[in-house]
Motif scaffolding. Structure first.
Motif, PDB file in Angstrom:
ATOM      1  N   ARG A 136      37.129  -1.683  63.079  1.00 53.80           N
ATOM      2  CA  ARG A 136      37.090  -0.218  63.240  1.00 53.80           C
ATOM      3  C   ARG A 136      36.981   0.471  61.892  1.00 53.80           C
ATOM      4  O   ARG A 136      37.440  -0.045  60.875  1.00 53.80           O
ATOM      5  CB  ARG A 136      38.371   0.292  63.928  1.00 53.80           C
ATOM      6  CG  ARG A 136      38.735  -0.255  65.276  1.00 53.80           C
ATOM      7  CD  ARG A 136      37.908   0.214  66.451  1.00 53.80           C
ATOM      8  NE  ARG A 136      37.675   1.618  66.582  1.00 53.80           N
ATOM      9  CZ  ARG A 136      38.324   2.437  67.423  1.00 53.80           C
ATOM     10  NH1 ARG A 136      39.301   1.970  68.168  1.00 53.80           N
ATOM     11  NH2 ARG A 136      37.999   3.703  67.504  1.00 53.80           N
ATOM     12  N   GLU A 137      36.410   1.655  61.887  1.00 51.25           N
ATOM     13  CA  GLU A 137      36.343   2.497  60.700  1.00 51.25           C
ATOM     14  C   GLU A 137      37.546   3.417  60.689  1.00 51.25           C
ATOM     15  O   GLU A 137      37.925   3.978  61.728  1.00 51.25           O
ATOM     16  CB  GLU A 137      35.059   3.325  60.710  1.00 51.25           C
ATOM     17  CG  GLU A 137      33.810   2.485  60.652  1.00 51.25           C
ATOM     18  CD  GLU A 137      32.532   3.319  60.780  1.00 51.25           C
ATOM     19  OE1 GLU A 137      32.609   4.521  61.131  1.00 51.25           O
ATOM     20  OE2 GLU A 137      31.457   2.753  60.540  1.00 51.25           O
ATOM     21  N   LYS A 154      37.383  -1.096  58.333  1.00 49.64           N
ATOM     22  CA  LYS A 154      36.505  -0.608  57.270  1.00 49.64           C
ATOM     23  C   LYS A 154      37.066   0.725  56.781  1.00 49.64           C
ATOM     24  O   LYS A 154      37.103   1.707  57.528  1.00 49.64           O
ATOM     25  CB  LYS A 154      35.077  -0.419  57.773  1.00 49.64           C
ATOM     26  CG  LYS A 154      34.143   0.077  56.684  1.00 49.64           C
ATOM     27  CD  LYS A 154      32.714   0.206  57.163  1.00 49.64           C
ATOM     28  CE  LYS A 154      31.851   0.708  56.004  1.00 49.64           C
ATOM     29  NZ  LYS A 154      30.479   0.972  56.441  1.00 49.64           N
ATOM     30  N   TYR A 155      37.523   0.739  55.534  1.00 49.39           N
ATOM     31  CA  TYR A 155      38.095   1.959  54.966  1.00 49.39           C
ATOM     32  C   TYR A 155      36.976   2.949  54.670  1.00 49.39           C
ATOM     33  O   TYR A 155      35.995   2.624  53.998  1.00 49.39           O
ATOM     34  CB  TYR A 155      38.859   1.636  53.682  1.00 49.39           C
ATOM     35  CG  TYR A 155      39.343   2.859  52.953  1.00 49.39           C
ATOM     36  CD1 TYR A 155      40.313   3.675  53.518  1.00 49.39           C
ATOM     37  CD2 TYR A 155      38.832   3.208  51.710  1.00 49.39           C
ATOM     38  CE1 TYR A 155      40.765   4.804  52.866  1.00 49.39           C
ATOM     39  CE2 TYR A 155      39.280   4.335  51.043  1.00 49.39           C
ATOM     40  CZ  TYR A 155      40.242   5.126  51.625  1.00 49.39           C
ATOM     41  OH  TYR A 155      40.678   6.254  50.974  1.00 49.39           O
ATOM     42  N   MET A 156      37.137   4.161  55.183  1.00 50.42           N
ATOM     43  CA  MET A 156      36.159   5.221  54.966  1.00 50.42           C
ATOM     44  C   MET A 156      36.672   6.141  53.864  1.00 50.42           C
ATOM     45  O   MET A 156      37.688   6.813  54.030  1.00 50.42           O
ATOM     46  CB  MET A 156      35.924   6.000  56.269  1.00 50.42           C
ATOM     47  CG  MET A 156      35.488   5.104  57.438  1.00 50.42           C
ATOM     48  SD  MET A 156      34.049   4.064  57.101  1.00 50.42           S
ATOM     49  CE  MET A 156      32.773   5.305  56.987  1.00 50.42           C
ATOM     50  N   VAL A 167      35.519  10.162  62.424  1.00 49.46           N
ATOM     51  CA  VAL A 167      35.626   9.902  63.857  1.00 49.46           C
ATOM     52  C   VAL A 167      34.854   8.631  64.181  1.00 49.46           C
ATOM     53  O   VAL A 167      33.689   8.488  63.785  1.00 49.46           O
ATOM     54  CB  VAL A 167      35.057  11.070  64.693  1.00 49.46           C
ATOM     55  CG1 VAL A 167      35.200  10.785  66.184  1.00 49.46           C
ATOM     56  CG2 VAL A 167      35.729  12.377  64.331  1.00 49.46           C
ATOM     57  N   GLU A 168      35.502   7.722  64.869  1.00 53.17           N
ATOM     58  CA  GLU A 168      34.820   6.560  65.411  1.00 53.17           C
ATOM     59  C   GLU A 168      35.345   6.344  66.825  1.00 53.17           C
ATOM     60  O   GLU A 168      36.522   5.984  67.021  1.00 53.17           O
ATOM     61  CB  GLU A 168      35.068   5.297  64.578  1.00 53.17           C
ATOM     62  CG  GLU A 168      34.190   4.156  65.083  1.00 53.17           C
ATOM     63  CD  GLU A 168      34.796   2.776  64.902  1.00 53.17           C
ATOM     64  OE1 GLU A 168      34.047   1.826  65.001  1.00 53.17           O
ATOM     65  OE2 GLU A 168      36.020   2.665  64.706  1.00 53.17           O
TER      66      GLU A 168
END
Length: 194
Positions: A136-137, A154-156, A167-168
């Motif tokens: 997930r982001e 996954k670090y945004m 938002v994911e």
């Protein structure tokens, strides 16, 4: 008359970030939602101490005493299935709330059922502990990035002013309270379609 607002669960604890509990709570009430605030070991009528974290040009944030934030629902009997969405504010509370198995089970319910789930600042530490970030982001306060990555997420990277939201799917995350306009707007959009 049909209820248009959603039932939202907010998990807080002592030294939750003041703005990240108080402001979303008040804004979501203003928008017609019902927000139940819960804390392990606390009952309705109890309060948690909050902390105000500020960005004053140092290498990290500063911390000052905040307000008392009211608990209005019973944690022990809170059934996640009775709620439409979950909010996890940041501050120092997530570092110990993530050790509570019932908190983690609540988070897993919202992740597994794809109900709207919002976490801000250090709140994603609880998402990491619940094991719901693999693939997930997720945005967060930058200091939490290594935990997100280690958990398979996954670090945004946030914008320079820490004022962006990511938002994911059902997950809305943000780096810190300067992102309130962005993440509350995006969370509210999810609530309208949930």
């Amino acid at each position: 008359m049909a209820r248009t607002g959603k039932k939202i669960l907010m998990i807080v604890g002592d030294f939750v970030e003041d703005y990240e509990a108080m402001v979303p709570y008040q804004m979501l009430l203003m928008l017609g939602h019902e927000v139940s605030t819960v804390c392990p070991g606390k009952r309705p009528g109890d309060t948690v101490a909050t902390a105000i974290h500020d960005f004053e040009g140092h290498q990290t944030y500063t911390e000052k005493p905040g307000h008392r934030f009211a608990i209005n629902a019973e944690f022990a009997s809170a059934d996640p299935a009775a709620f439409d969405a979950l909010i996890i504010p940041g501050g120092r509370a997530p570092e110990y709330l993530r050790l509570d198995p019932q908190v983690l089970n609540m988070v897993r319910h919202f992740a597994e059922t794809s109900k709207p789930l919002a976490a801000i600042c250090h709140g994603p530490q609880i998402l990491v502990a619940a094991g719901v970030l693999a693939g997930r982001e997720c945005s967060s306060y930058p200091a939490v990035a290594p935990e997100i990555t280690a958990a398979g997420g996954k670090y945004m990277t946030p914008g320079e002013g820490l004022d962006t939201a990511h938002v994911e799917g059902n997950l809305v995350t943000a780096p810190a309270w300067p992102a309130h306009p962005a993440w509350i707007r995006e969370f509210h959009k999810l609530l309208e379609t949930a």
